[in-house]
Design a protein around this motif. Structure first.
Motif, PDB file in Angstrom:
ATOM      1  N   THR A   1       0.834  -1.206   0.000  1.00 15.71           N
ATOM      2  CA  THR A   1       0.000   0.000   0.000  1.00 15.71           C
ATOM      3  C   THR A   1       0.867   1.253   0.000  1.00 15.71           C
ATOM      4  O   THR A   1       0.610   2.191  -0.761  1.00 15.71           O
ATOM      5  N   ILE A   2       1.885   1.258   0.823  1.00 19.29           N
ATOM      6  CA  ILE A   2       2.766   2.435   0.898  1.00 19.29           C
ATOM      7  C   ILE A   2       3.504   2.633  -0.426  1.00 19.29           C
ATOM      8  O   ILE A   2       3.609   3.758  -0.930  1.00 19.29           O
ATOM      9  N   ILE A   3       3.981   1.553  -1.018  1.00 21.62           N
ATOM     10  CA  ILE A   3       4.657   1.657  -2.323  1.00 21.62           C
ATOM     11  C   ILE A   3       3.688   2.188  -3.371  1.00 21.62           C
ATOM     12  O   ILE A   3       4.045   3.073  -4.164  1.00 21.62           O
ATOM     13  N   LEU A   4       2.471   1.670  -3.384  1.00 25.33           N
ATOM     14  CA  LEU A   4       1.469   2.124  -4.354  1.00 25.33           C
ATOM     15  C   LEU A   4       1.208   3.618  -4.214  1.00 25.33           C
ATOM     16  O   LEU A   4       1.206   4.356  -5.206  1.00 25.33           O
ATOM     17  N   PHE A   5       0.986   4.080  -2.990  1.00 22.98           N
ATOM     18  CA  PHE A   5       0.737   5.506  -2.770  1.00 22.98           C
ATOM     19  C   PHE A   5       1.913   6.348  -3.238  1.00 22.98           C
ATOM     20  O   PHE A   5       1.735   7.371  -3.902  1.00 22.98           O
ATOM     21  N   ALA A   6       3.123   5.931  -2.887  1.00 24.44           N
ATOM     22  CA  ALA A   6       4.305   6.701  -3.267  1.00 24.44           C
ATOM     23  C   ALA A   6       4.426   6.810  -4.780  1.00 24.44           C
ATOM     24  O   ALA A   6       4.648   7.902  -5.322  1.00 24.44           O
ATOM     25  N   VAL A   7       4.244   5.694  -5.482  1.00 27.14           N
ATOM     26  CA  VAL A   7       4.386   5.699  -6.935  1.00 27.14           C
ATOM     27  C   VAL A   7       3.305   6.542  -7.588  1.00 27.14           C
ATOM     28  O   VAL A   7       3.585   7.335  -8.491  1.00 27.14           O
ATOM     29  N   VAL A   8       2.063   6.404  -7.139  1.00 31.31           N
ATOM     30  CA  VAL A   8       0.972   7.190  -7.736  1.00 31.31           C
ATOM     31  C   VAL A   8       1.212   8.683  -7.524  1.00 31.31           C
ATOM     32  O   VAL A   8       1.079   9.480  -8.464  1.00 31.31           O
ATOM     33  N   PHE A   9       1.582   9.082  -6.313  1.00 33.60           N
ATOM     34  CA  PHE A   9       1.844  10.504  -6.073  1.00 33.60           C
ATOM     35  C   PHE A   9       3.020  11.000  -6.913  1.00 33.60           C
ATOM     36  O   PHE A   9       2.983  12.115  -7.444  1.00 33.60           O
ATOM     37  N   LEU A  10       4.056  10.196  -7.034  1.00 30.52           N
ATOM     38  CA  LEU A  10       5.199  10.587  -7.862  1.00 30.52           C
ATOM     39  C   LEU A  10       4.798  10.794  -9.314  1.00 30.52           C
ATOM     40  O   LEU A  10       5.164  11.788  -9.943  1.00 30.52           O
ATOM     41  N   VAL A  11       4.032   9.859  -9.860  1.00 29.07           N
ATOM     42  CA  VAL A  11       3.648   9.938 -11.269  1.00 29.07           C
ATOM     43  C   VAL A  11       2.691  11.095 -11.523  1.00 29.07           C
ATOM     44  O   VAL A  11       2.822  11.819 -12.511  1.00 29.07           O
ATOM     45  N   VAL A  12       1.745  11.297 -10.625  1.00 30.33           N
ATOM     46  CA  VAL A  12       0.758  12.363 -10.829  1.00 30.33           C
ATOM     47  C   VAL A  12       1.372  13.734 -10.594  1.00 30.33           C
ATOM     48  O   VAL A  12       1.175  14.656 -11.388  1.00 30.33           O
ATOM     49  N   LEU A  13       2.130  13.892  -9.513  1.00 30.81           N
ATOM     50  CA  LEU A  13       2.701  15.200  -9.178  1.00 30.81           C
ATOM     51  C   LEU A  13       3.990  15.500  -9.950  1.00 30.81           C
ATOM     52  O   LEU A  13       4.378  16.649 -10.060  1.00 30.81           O
ATOM     53  N   LYS A  14       4.640  14.445 -10.428  1.00 29.67           N
ATOM     54  CA  LYS A  14       5.917  14.578 -11.135  1.00 29.67           C
ATOM     55  C   LYS A  14       6.897  15.454 -10.352  1.00 29.67           C
ATOM     56  O   LYS A  14       7.523  16.352 -10.879  1.00 29.67           O
TER      57      LYS A  14
END
Length: 184
Positions: free
Chosen positions: A136-149
């Motif tokens: 879950t933590i990895i998923l959140f981190a990756v999604v925020f990274l990709v969306v916020l760039k």
């Protein structure tokens, strides 16, 4: 650009199924571990069924999804101009670090899967519940990274999910105490 969008779509589809497999496999680990503590014949019946379920989930959904998500990601990043441009961005380097952690998480799940298939219980069900939060933590981190760039702003999302995870675990412990009290 059209190839990139097709690759990105396929990558996202298999990322979703990969994570679904990872979330569910750890839940099945919890059930397998708890089944090992049941009396006979319930123990043997449950263990047999959970072994079948985990085997099918692991080898029919989770592993193929991991492989295909990776194939489309590498193709997208190395085989398109936009992908090669993303590789120059600092946020992508951080994202790839989290993807590496995801591979490690997946491999550890594979190790646990193999142990449980041989009836080797080395972890508690509570440990597995906590372990499930790793994906879950990895998923959140990756999604925020990709969306916020952004290589920095993702931290707020991850801190938020960690706090949320702590609240879930406190709720779990509270519920467990109430359940144990009611059984007495």
């Amino acid at each position: 650009m059209e190839l990139y969008n097709y690759l990105k779509s396929l990558h996202l589809i298999f990322v979703v199924t990969w994570f679904a497999g990872l979330f569910y496999i750890v839940r099945l680990f919890v059930y397998q571990i708890e089944a090992a503590q049941k009396p006979s014949p319930e123990k043997e019946i449950l263990q047999k069924q959970y072994k079948i379920m985990t085997y099918r989930l692991w080898y029919i959904i989770t592993w193929p999804s991991a492989v295909l998500a990776s194939v489309f990601a590498f193709w997208m990043l190395l085989g398109t101009d936009l992908g090669r441009a993303w590789l120059q961005m600092p946020w992508m380097h951080v994202k790839l670090g989290f993807v590496f952690l995801l591979y490690l998480y997946h491999l550890k799940c594979h190790q646990i899967f193999k142990q449980l298939q041989k009836d080797e219980v080395k972890y508690t069900s509570n440990f597995m519940r906590l372990w499930n939060e790793g994906a879950t933590i990895i998923l959140f981190a990756v999604v925020f990274l990709v969306v916020l760039k952004s290589a920095v702003n993702w931290i707020f999302g991850v801190v938020g999910i960690m706090l949320f995870s702590i609240l879930i675990m406190l709720g779990f412990k509270f519920y467990k105490r109430i359940r144990e009290k009611n059984q007495s």
